[in-house]
Write a protein that holds these residues in place. Structure first.
Motif, mmCIF file in Angstrom:
data_model
loop_
_atom_site.group_PDB
_atom_site.id
_atom_site.type_symbol
_atom_site.label_atom_id
_atom_site.label_comp_id
_atom_site.label_asym_id
_atom_site.label_seq_id
_atom_site.Cartn_x
_atom_site.Cartn_y
_atom_site.Cartn_z
ATOM 1 N N ASN A 111 61.145 0.701 45.316
ATOM 2 C CA ASN A 111 60.372 0.935 44.269
ATOM 3 C C ASN A 111 58.955 1.742 44.837
ATOM 4 O O ASN A 111 57.992 1.632 43.883
ATOM 5 N N GLU A 112 58.870 2.172 45.851
ATOM 6 C CA GLU A 112 57.841 2.971 46.281
ATOM 7 C C GLU A 112 58.277 4.484 46.749
ATOM 8 O O GLU A 112 59.252 4.707 47.683
ATOM 9 N N ILE A 113 57.566 5.521 46.586
ATOM 10 C CA ILE A 113 57.910 6.760 47.063
ATOM 11 C C ILE A 113 57.308 7.135 48.368
ATOM 12 O O ILE A 113 56.165 6.629 48.677
ATOM 13 N N THR A 114 58.174 7.007 49.260
ATOM 14 C CA THR A 114 58.019 7.326 50.688
ATOM 15 C C THR A 114 57.865 8.729 51.134
ATOM 16 O O THR A 114 57.001 9.056 52.142
ATOM 17 N N ALA A 115 58.468 9.780 50.491
ATOM 18 C CA ALA A 115 58.489 11.104 50.813
ATOM 19 C C ALA A 115 58.768 11.906 49.775
ATOM 20 O O ALA A 115 59.436 11.490 48.940
ATOM 21 N N TYR A 116 58.647 13.128 49.855
ATOM 22 C CA TYR A 116 58.869 14.127 48.878
ATOM 23 C C TYR A 116 59.354 15.716 49.559
ATOM 24 O O TYR A 116 58.838 15.932 50.859
ATOM 25 N N ALA A 117 59.942 16.184 48.990
ATOM 26 C CA ALA A 117 60.584 17.624 49.582
ATOM 27 C C ALA A 117 60.475 18.591 48.406
ATOM 28 O O ALA A 117 61.065 18.395 47.330
ATOM 29 N N LYS A 118 59.742 19.758 48.861
ATOM 30 C CA LYS A 118 59.794 20.728 47.843
ATOM 31 C C LYS A 118 61.282 21.659 48.264
ATOM 32 O O LYS A 118 61.266 22.237 49.488
#
Length: 166
Positions: A111-118
């Motif tokens: 339930n926690e955003i750890t990373a993102y990718a464009k």
């Protein structure tokens, strides 16, 4: 004696505050990995390769689900997902309200955003469900790869099942 108690109180309070601090999501680039999958498939225009396991592609970080942020997504809808740190990626939603030439993947662990990718549109992760924010679960990470017939420079990763967060 009073100074020792104050010092102890400040030390305990500091430890509690530091341990409660959540991680800020990090930016990760998966362009090379998706390009490698597409090249290894060696598909002809219009050809489909089934059963690509995304757990073998997205290996740079831990995740139990991936949320797809589609073009024109709005933060007001996103915050309803009630992730622990959804405000940390508000800048992504502000950007995505007005663009359609790329999309984002948010990697979520417990339930926690750890990373993102464009992600660019050359390797589009297509979703056909009507949810605002489609989800790919680690328990069902299988997609098909399609080399588009009309535009063979573009590949589409298509979800095999329609699973989404409500």
């Amino acid at each position: 004696m009073l100074r020792i108690l104050r010092f102890g109180y400040v030390l305990i309070l500091s430890v509690v505050l530091i341990s409660c601090d959540s991680r800020e999501p990090v930016s990760i680039d998966y362009t090379a990995e998706l390009e490698e999958v597409a090249l290894e498939a060696n598909l002809q225009p219009g050809e489909i390769l089934t059963a690509i396991d995304l757990t073998r592609v997205f290996t740079k970080n831990e995740w139990d689900s991936i949320i797809v942020i589609k073009p024109y997504a709005k933060y007001t809808h996103f915050k309803k997902l009630d992730l622990e740190n959804n405000s940390d990626v508000r800048f992504i939603l502000r950007e995505m309200q007005f663009v359609d030439h790329h999309y984002y993947l948010l990697f979520v662990q417990e339930n926690e955003i750890t990373a993102y990718a464009k992600m660019n549109n050359f390797h589009r992760l297509a979703v056909t469900d009507n949810g605002f924010f489609p989800v790919i679960s680690r328990s069902n990470p299988t997609v098909s790869l399609i080399r588009l017939k009309d535009d063979p420079d573009f590949y589409q990763f298509q979800k095999v099942s329609n699973q989404k967060i409500k």
